[in-house]
Write a protein that holds these residues in place. Structure first.
Motif, PDB file in Angstrom:
ATOM      1  N   UNK A 164       0.851  -1.187   0.000  1.00 41.43           N
ATOM      2  CA  UNK A 164       0.000   0.000   0.000  1.00 41.43           C
ATOM      3  C   UNK A 164       0.884   1.233   0.000  1.00 41.43           C
ATOM      4  N   UNK A 165       0.261   2.398  -0.223  1.00 40.68           N
ATOM      5  CA  UNK A 165       1.019   3.642  -0.325  1.00 40.68           C
ATOM      6  C   UNK A 165       0.068   4.787   0.004  1.00 40.68           C
ATOM      7  N   UNK A 166       0.537   6.035  -0.152  1.00 39.48           N
ATOM      8  CA  UNK A 166      -0.307   7.179   0.152  1.00 39.48           C
ATOM      9  C   UNK A 166      -1.585   7.128  -0.689  1.00 39.48           C
ATOM     10  N   UNK A 167      -2.721   7.298  -0.027  1.00 41.60           N
ATOM     11  CA  UNK A 167      -4.029   7.123  -0.645  1.00 41.60           C
ATOM     12  C   UNK A 167      -4.695   5.834  -0.215  1.00 41.60           C
ATOM     13  N   UNK A 168      -3.895   4.927   0.387  1.00 38.02           N
ATOM     14  CA  UNK A 168      -4.444   3.641   0.836  1.00 38.02           C
ATOM     15  C   UNK A 168      -5.027   3.708   2.239  1.00 38.02           C
ATOM     16  N   UNK A 169      -4.840   4.816   2.949  1.00 41.96           N
ATOM     17  CA  UNK A 169      -5.453   4.944   4.270  1.00 41.96           C
ATOM     18  C   UNK A 169      -6.941   4.639   4.178  1.00 41.96           C
ATOM     19  N   UNK A 170      -7.436   3.821   5.082  1.00 40.26           N
ATOM     20  CA  UNK A 170      -8.838   3.452   5.103  1.00 40.26           C
ATOM     21  C   UNK A 170      -9.187   2.265   4.238  1.00 40.26           C
ATOM     22  N   UNK A 171      -8.221   1.742   3.482  1.00 46.04           N
ATOM     23  CA  UNK A 171      -8.501   0.598   2.611  1.00 46.04           C
ATOM     24  C   UNK A 171      -8.856  -0.628   3.438  1.00 46.04           C
ATOM     25  N   UNK A 172      -9.855  -1.393   3.011  1.00 43.87           N
ATOM     26  CA  UNK A 172     -10.251  -2.586   3.761  1.00 43.87           C
ATOM     27  C   UNK A 172      -9.258  -3.725   3.602  1.00 43.87           C
ATOM     28  N   UNK A 173      -8.984  -4.381   4.708  1.00 40.89           N
ATOM     29  CA  UNK A 173      -8.152  -5.591   4.728  1.00 40.89           C
ATOM     30  C   UNK A 173      -9.107  -6.758   4.969  1.00 40.89           C
ATOM     31  N   UNK A 174      -9.032  -7.765   4.107  1.00 37.15           N
ATOM     32  CA  UNK A 174     -10.015  -8.845   4.108  1.00 37.15           C
ATOM     33  C   UNK A 174      -9.418 -10.178   4.544  1.00 37.15           C
ATOM     34  N   UNK A 175     -10.305 -11.018   5.068  1.00 35.56           N
ATOM     35  CA  UNK A 175     -10.033 -12.457   5.108  1.00 35.56           C
ATOM     36  C   UNK A 175     -10.923 -13.060   4.030  1.00 35.56           C
ATOM     37  N   UNK A 176     -10.391 -14.070   3.344  1.00 34.61           N
ATOM     38  CA  UNK A 176     -11.101 -14.613   2.170  1.00 34.61           C
ATOM     39  C   UNK A 176     -11.302 -16.125   2.272  1.00 34.61           C
ATOM     40  N   UNK A 177     -11.273 -16.653   3.480  1.00 34.99           N
ATOM     41  CA  UNK A 177     -11.341 -18.107   3.643  1.00 34.99           C
ATOM     42  C   UNK A 177     -12.762 -18.623   3.789  1.00 34.99           C
ATOM     43  N   UNK A 178     -13.736 -17.720   3.912  1.00 32.82           N
ATOM     44  CA  UNK A 178     -15.097 -18.172   4.239  1.00 32.82           C
ATOM     45  C   UNK A 178     -16.114 -17.681   3.217  1.00 32.82           C
ATOM     46  N   UNK A 179     -15.761 -17.712   1.938  1.00 39.30           N
ATOM     47  CA  UNK A 179     -16.684 -17.253   0.915  1.00 39.30           C
ATOM     48  C   UNK A 179     -16.407 -15.812   0.550  1.00 39.30           C
ATOM     49  N   UNK A 180     -17.458 -14.972   0.593  1.00 40.52           N
ATOM     50  CA  UNK A 180     -17.265 -13.562   0.265  1.00 40.52           C
ATOM     51  C   UNK A 180     -16.301 -12.916   1.254  1.00 40.52           C
ATOM     52  N   UNK A 181     -15.376 -12.059   0.763  1.00 42.88           N
ATOM     53  CA  UNK A 181     -14.420 -11.412   1.672  1.00 42.88           C
ATOM     54  C   UNK A 181     -15.111 -10.652   2.798  1.00 42.88           C
TER      55      UNK A 181
END
Length: 307
Positions: free
Chosen positions: A191-208
């Motif tokens: 990530x870089x400047x502008x990525x503040x607030x970006x969602x971090x996901x887990x993807x092991x249970x179907x939809x992130x």
């Protein structure tokens, strides 16, 4: 800086068996409508801070955007920015968005302060909500659910906008959790400047599902170290403040708004573009030590808002 970042990476590696460390994937630009399918609720938040400032964010309800608290505060005045002058562009790519809405109201965690001397608390509470003037239909952009964060050695995924890739989201399918503890995460996501607030996901249970969001980070050559918080309990506290009209702006009629304790220059960086990293917070148990992991103001790296 480079030696310090390497020391931090080595310390984190020592906490996780090598077999548990996954290779980070490359960034994939989400260019077409098909590319963005499933991530329509991730968007760019255009901010009234001048010079094309923006952050990343994601819908967690049809009219509720989750982002970093510091994204909602003016970087020079330290004052809350008018929500009506913010625009959330869901699924924005190459000049077109799936849906666009202006903000109506905003709130950050009641304990968040940009000048907080307790860096761990400031990182853990760097969460805000932007209430949209009109909801976005779930059939166009389905809001994301939240989930518990993975532990040290776990794998996450992130979708973000950033400097030099502001015109379309980029998806990193896999990046690592180097350290998890005391309500915060140290990750290796690109990530870089502008990525503040970006969602971090887990993807092991179907939809992130969202497990954290990007708060800040540091670049060391090709390497990136980023920090986020365990999102579920913090969002519950911010939603409670929103329901109680506590710290919400603009102030609702008949309510008393709390003045946010944000120091002027809350997004300032030093000449290197980052604040000092401190490895003493990485203890042998894999937790982040509140006495040394984050410096004054919670900075362990620059805030990743697009300046």
């Amino acid at each position: 800086m480079r030696m310090l970042a390497r020391a931090l990476a080595l310390a984190a590696t020592a906490l996780v068996p090598l077999a548990a460390q996954a290779q980070d994937s490359r960034l994939e630009r989400l260019t077409t409508r098909a590319d963005v399918m499933g991530f329509e609720a991730v968007g760019r938040i255009d901010l009234p801070a001048g010079d094309g400032a923006f952050c990343s964010g994601a819908l967690i309800a049809p009219d509720l955007v989750l982002t970093a608290a510091h994204c909602l505060i003016h970087p020079r005045t330290g004052e809350p920015m008018p929500p009506a002058e913010m625009t959330f562009r869901a699924g924005f790519r190459d000049g077109a968005a799936i849906a666009e809405r202006s903000g109506l109201r905003a709130v950050v965690h009641p304990d968040y302060a940009g000048d907080d001397p307790d860096g761990l608390r400031q990182l853990r509470t760097d969460v805000g909500l932007l209430v949209l003037a009109e909801p976005i239909q779930s059939s166009d952009a389905a809001p994301f659910a939240l989930a518990p964060a993975p532990g040290t050695g776990g794998e996450v995924s992130v979708v973000s906008y950033a400097r030099e890739r502001s015109e379309a989201p980029a998806w990193q399918r896999a990046c690592g959790v180097s350290v998890q503890g005391q309500g915060v995460l140290l990750m290796t996501c690109d990530t870089h400047f502008g990525s503040s607030g970006a969602p971090v996901f887990e993807t092991t249970s179907g939809r992130p599902r969202i497990v954290s969001l990007i708060s800040r980070g540091a670049k060391d050559g090709a390497d990136t170290l980023v920090w986020g918080m365990e999102i579920e309990p913090v969002v519950a506290e911010v939603k409670a403040a929103l329901r109680a009209n506590r710290g919400v702006w603009p102030e609702a009629e008949g309510a008393t708004a709390r003045r946010l304790g944000i120091a002027e220059g809350g997004l300032a960086q030093n000449d290197a573009g980052t604040s000092g990293l401190n490895t003493s917070g990485l203890n042998r148990g894999g937790a982040l030590n509140g006495g040394g992991a984050l410096n004054r103001g919670g900075a362990s790296g620059a805030l990743f808002v697009r300046p």
